[in-house]
Scaffold this motif. Sequence first.
Motif, PDB file in Angstrom:
ATOM      1  N   SER A 124       0.840  -1.200   0.000  1.00 35.60           N
ATOM      2  CA  SER A 124       0.000   0.000   0.000  1.00 35.60           C
ATOM      3  C   SER A 124       0.876   1.252   0.000  1.00 35.60           C
ATOM      4  O   SER A 124       0.594   2.212  -0.713  1.00 35.60           O
ATOM      5  CB  SER A 124      -0.920  -0.014   1.219  1.00 35.60           C
ATOM      6  N   SER A 125       1.964   1.246   0.796  1.00 36.07           N
ATOM      7  CA  SER A 125       2.767   2.482   0.874  1.00 36.07           C
ATOM      8  C   SER A 125       3.444   2.775  -0.470  1.00 36.07           C
ATOM      9  O   SER A 125       3.578   3.932  -0.858  1.00 36.07           O
ATOM     10  CB  SER A 125       3.779   2.416   2.015  1.00 36.07           C
ATOM     11  N   LYS A 126       3.822   1.736  -1.208  1.00 35.08           N
ATOM     12  CA  LYS A 126       4.422   1.976  -2.531  1.00 35.08           C
ATOM     13  C   LYS A 126       3.360   2.524  -3.492  1.00 35.08           C
ATOM     14  O   LYS A 126       3.636   3.412  -4.286  1.00 35.08           O
ATOM     15  CB  LYS A 126       5.044   0.699  -3.080  1.00 35.08           C
ATOM     16  N   PHE A 127       2.173   1.978  -3.400  1.00 36.26           N
ATOM     17  CA  PHE A 127       1.080   2.442  -4.264  1.00 36.26           C
ATOM     18  C   PHE A 127       0.752   3.913  -3.966  1.00 36.26           C
ATOM     19  O   PHE A 127       0.517   4.714  -4.867  1.00 36.26           O
ATOM     20  CB  PHE A 127      -0.144   1.546  -4.041  1.00 36.26           C
ATOM     21  N   GLN A 128       0.822   4.244  -2.676  1.00 34.98           N
ATOM     22  CA  GLN A 128       0.474   5.617  -2.267  1.00 34.98           C
ATOM     23  C   GLN A 128       1.476   6.666  -2.753  1.00 34.98           C
ATOM     24  O   GLN A 128       1.187   7.855  -2.721  1.00 34.98           O
ATOM     25  CB  GLN A 128       0.364   5.691  -0.749  1.00 34.98           C
ATOM     26  N   LYS A 129       2.663   6.201  -3.221  1.00 33.23           N
ATOM     27  CA  LYS A 129       3.646   7.165  -3.748  1.00 33.23           C
ATOM     28  C   LYS A 129       3.047   7.971  -4.902  1.00 33.23           C
ATOM     29  O   LYS A 129       3.487   9.058  -5.222  1.00 33.23           O
ATOM     30  CB  LYS A 129       4.894   6.415  -4.247  1.00 33.23           C
ATOM     31  N   HIS A 144      -5.685   9.991   1.500  1.00 38.41           N
ATOM     32  CA  HIS A 144      -6.001   8.746   2.218  1.00 38.41           C
ATOM     33  C   HIS A 144      -6.885   7.799   1.385  1.00 38.41           C
ATOM     34  O   HIS A 144      -7.014   6.623   1.692  1.00 38.41           O
ATOM     35  CB  HIS A 144      -6.632   9.044   3.588  1.00 38.41           C
ATOM     36  N   ASP A 145      -7.468   8.312   0.314  1.00 39.89           N
ATOM     37  CA  ASP A 145      -8.294   7.442  -0.537  1.00 39.89           C
ATOM     38  C   ASP A 145      -7.447   6.388  -1.264  1.00 39.89           C
ATOM     39  O   ASP A 145      -7.958   5.367  -1.699  1.00 39.89           O
ATOM     40  CB  ASP A 145      -9.078   8.273  -1.557  1.00 39.89           C
ATOM     41  N   TYR A 146      -6.142   6.674  -1.416  1.00 36.61           N
ATOM     42  CA  TYR A 146      -5.261   5.686  -2.070  1.00 36.61           C
ATOM     43  C   TYR A 146      -5.248   4.368  -1.307  1.00 36.61           C
ATOM     44  O   TYR A 146      -5.336   3.289  -1.901  1.00 36.61           O
ATOM     45  CB  TYR A 146      -3.828   6.242  -2.181  1.00 36.61           C
ATOM     46  N   ASP A 147      -5.147   4.482   0.014  1.00 34.75           N
ATOM     47  CA  ASP A 147      -5.108   3.252   0.813  1.00 34.75           C
ATOM     48  C   ASP A 147      -6.446   2.509   0.710  1.00 34.75           C
ATOM     49  O   ASP A 147      -6.476   1.282   0.587  1.00 34.75           O
ATOM     50  CB  ASP A 147      -4.763   3.582   2.271  1.00 34.75           C
ATOM     51  N   LEU A 148      -7.537   3.271   0.696  1.00 36.36           N
ATOM     52  CA  LEU A 148      -8.862   2.639   0.586  1.00 36.36           C
ATOM     53  C   LEU A 148      -9.010   1.918  -0.750  1.00 36.36           C
ATOM     54  O   LEU A 148      -9.480   0.786  -0.805  1.00 36.36           O
ATOM     55  CB  LEU A 148      -9.967   3.700   0.724  1.00 36.36           C
ATOM     56  N   LEU A 149      -8.561   2.603  -1.811  1.00 38.27           N
ATOM     57  CA  LEU A 149      -8.640   1.983  -3.144  1.00 38.27           C
ATOM     58  C   LEU A 149      -7.789   0.710  -3.176  1.00 38.27           C
ATOM     59  O   LEU A 149      -8.223  -0.337  -3.674  1.00 38.27           O
ATOM     60  CB  LEU A 149      -8.167   2.986  -4.216  1.00 38.27           C
ATOM     61  N   PHE A 150      -6.584   0.823  -2.606  1.00 33.91           N
ATOM     62  CA  PHE A 150      -5.675  -0.333  -2.566  1.00 33.91           C
ATOM     63  C   PHE A 150      -6.371  -1.524  -1.890  1.00 33.91           C
ATOM     64  O   PHE A 150      -6.395  -2.633  -2.411  1.00 33.91           O
ATOM     65  CB  PHE A 150      -4.406   0.062  -1.797  1.00 33.91           C
ATOM     66  N   ARG A 151      -6.981  -1.267  -0.745  1.00 35.04           N
ATOM     67  CA  ARG A 151      -7.626  -2.359   0.017  1.00 35.04           C
ATOM     68  C   ARG A 151      -8.820  -2.934  -0.739  1.00 35.04           C
ATOM     69  O   ARG A 151      -9.037  -4.135  -0.734  1.00 35.04           O
ATOM     70  CB  ARG A 151      -8.082  -1.883   1.405  1.00 35.04           C
ATOM     71  N   LYS A 152      -9.556  -2.064  -1.396  1.00 37.76           N
ATOM     72  CA  LYS A 152     -10.734  -2.525  -2.138  1.00 37.76           C
ATOM     73  C   LYS A 152     -10.295  -3.490  -3.265  1.00 37.76           C
ATOM     74  O   LYS A 152     -10.884  -4.551  -3.469  1.00 37.76           O
ATOM     75  CB  LYS A 152     -11.456  -1.314  -2.747  1.00 37.76           C
ATOM     76  N   ILE A 153      -9.201  -3.108  -3.933  1.00 34.19           N
ATOM     77  CA  ILE A 153      -8.744  -3.924  -5.074  1.00 34.19           C
ATOM     78  C   ILE A 153      -8.211  -5.278  -4.614  1.00 34.19           C
ATOM     79  O   ILE A 153      -8.475  -6.303  -5.244  1.00 34.19           O
ATOM     80  CB  ILE A 153      -7.646  -3.175  -5.872  1.00 34.19           C
ATOM     81  N   ILE A 154      -7.455  -5.277  -3.527  1.00 36.81           N
ATOM     82  CA  ILE A 154      -6.821  -6.554  -3.146  1.00 36.81           C
ATOM     83  C   ILE A 154      -7.684  -7.412  -2.228  1.00 36.81           C
ATOM     84  O   ILE A 154      -7.274  -8.496  -1.826  1.00 36.81           O
ATOM     85  CB  ILE A 154      -5.420  -6.347  -2.501  1.00 36.81           C
ATOM     86  N   LEU A 155      -8.898  -6.922  -1.950  1.00 37.35           N
ATOM     87  CA  LEU A 155      -9.783  -7.616  -1.008  1.00 37.35           C
ATOM     88  C   LEU A 155      -9.903  -9.114  -1.258  1.00 37.35           C
ATOM     89  O   LEU A 155      -9.786  -9.927  -0.359  1.00 37.35           O
ATOM     90  CB  LEU A 155     -11.169  -6.949  -1.095  1.00 37.35           C
ATOM     91  N   LYS A 156     -10.093  -9.468  -2.535  1.00 31.54           N
ATOM     92  CA  LYS A 156     -10.401 -10.866  -2.838  1.00 31.54           C
ATOM     93  C   LYS A 156      -9.147 -11.721  -3.038  1.00 31.54           C
ATOM     94  O   LYS A 156      -9.233 -12.916  -3.229  1.00 31.54           O
ATOM     95  CB  LYS A 156     -11.236 -10.936  -4.116  1.00 31.54           C
ATOM     96  N   SER A 157      -7.970 -11.072  -3.033  1.00 25.37           N
ATOM     97  CA  SER A 157      -6.793 -11.881  -3.381  1.00 25.37           C
ATOM     98  C   SER A 157      -6.244 -12.618  -2.164  1.00 25.37           C
ATOM     99  O   SER A 157      -6.415 -12.192  -1.022  1.00 25.37           O
ATOM    100  CB  SER A 157      -5.719 -11.001  -3.999  1.00 25.37           C
TER     101      SER A 157
END
Length: 518
Positions: free
Chosen positions: A448-453, A468-481
């Motif tokens: 997540s921290s790399k994505f937030q760059k 802070h929406d970057y972290d939310l988006l990150f979590r939403k995308i990886i939820l199912k993995s």
Amino acid sequence: MQQQQQQTHDISPWNENNDDDIKTVTEQQVDEFKTSYENFQQQQNQYKKQKSIKVNTTNCRGETRLIRKLIVKNNWKEVFNDGDVCWLGLPFKYQNFEEYFTQYVNRFPGMDLLAHKTQSSFYLNKFAQYFPDEYEFFPKTYIIPDEIDKFQQEYKSTRTYIAKPDAGSQGDGIYLIKKLKDIKTNESMVIQQYISKPLLIDKKKFDLRLYVLITSLDPYLCYINKEGLARFCTVDYEKPNDKNLRNPFMHLTNYSLNKKSTNFQFYNGKNILDINEGTKRTYSSIQKNLEILGYNNQDVENQIDSLIVAYLKSLLPFLAFNQKLVFQKRVAEVKCFQVLGFDILLDEKGKPWLLEVNSNPSLQIEHEVYATNGKSVFEESQIDSYVKELVMGDAIKLAMIPKEDQEELPGFQSYRKLDVDETETIFSKMMQLYGFLSGYKFQEYLTSSKFQKLCNFPQMTSQTFLKHDYDLLFRKIILKSCNNNQMDFFQFINALEQLANRLNQDLEEMLDRLIQNF
Ligand code: ADP
């Protein structure tokens, strides 16, 4: 022009009386002949130089028999370390990559992408989304469970579908569906539209296994072999209906399944190129059949070439990224090559459909036969030996020709060069960004921290999409993995699409701006 005419060499004094046969050779033709002869000699010299190739067989697996045959046939030498060529029967191993600098190795890192049907279909679907005209060569594919809703909406009761488990191979777990209720939605798989009107020969369905060789990514050097295999079903084909839907011998062409059928025919003729019988045949025998059936072989070949070229184009950014990730600054020194197996089905109109690409095509040259006492024994299969010796023998020789010389060659022995467009696409840009964020470290996922760059770049936040929406988006995308706190490249593609949407920007323009600001 006049000068050229004067310079013609008349070589026809002995047949002066027959005007039709008079042959004159222009200066230009002499030059062309000389050039082609020089090319021929160059090829021969390359060939001679390669005579004493040392092949390291320590890591060979099912292909050992084939490789040893090639060694004997070509007067090469078998060694158990430090060869000129190292043949790996296993997937690419990250730990011993030093040997990739000193030996030619038959694997590119990252090719495991093709091992999973869901991942490889996701990637192709994305290319089809951005370049619809170029990528309409594979049947419409849904990734389950992610796209189950889409599938249910688009499902038509008049169509037949084929369900394939994610990690399956050799026809394992594959089933045909006509009714929605027959889908097992709890497993990871792809559902594909079934090509229900295949081209038939001797009333049977068959598919082609064609071999494609990649010898370098920069420049991107790719070749197709003129020979290949055709794998036939063992029961006459009928349009799918409730009664025949579960008959694998009618619908699935896999050798591993059909060898169990009592109708399986081993080829035991004399002239391998003339065959018109057997459950496994050569691609050249199919071409002969197509000609007889009135199909235009050149047209079929052109369509096959363009689907393979488009596929190879999609593979390049992914392979280039993985190669850089693994070999870092020494990427220009590596000597990887790889032979891929393309499974292609022709429909009744002669249109080729890509079913699957195999990064590890079978190199076995023996098959199981039953002796009179009922016991099974392994015997050499003439068809497999003929095709695979040609494909692999020439692949090794060609891979060892220096890249600069390969660039000049239109092909080599049984291989014909394919011209693959290397220009940047939106995917190579996404891959560059992914590489930049991940730092090309030995870890191919994003945290997540790399994505937030990303939010540090200009115009990458807005009033409705904050840091802070970057972290939310990150979590939403990886939820199912199952990789539950890291993002792979495929999820990154989804994330970027959503990001561009949320920031109300054009994705490609957004990528260009980000890359300029690296
Ligand atoms: P596997 O990796 O298990 O061999 P494939 O995707 O190659 O899986 O499918 C197995 C066989 O099923 C193919 O060789 C082909 O005969 C048949 N098949 C697969 N997909 C389709 C399709 N969309 N339409 C018609 N036949 C198909």
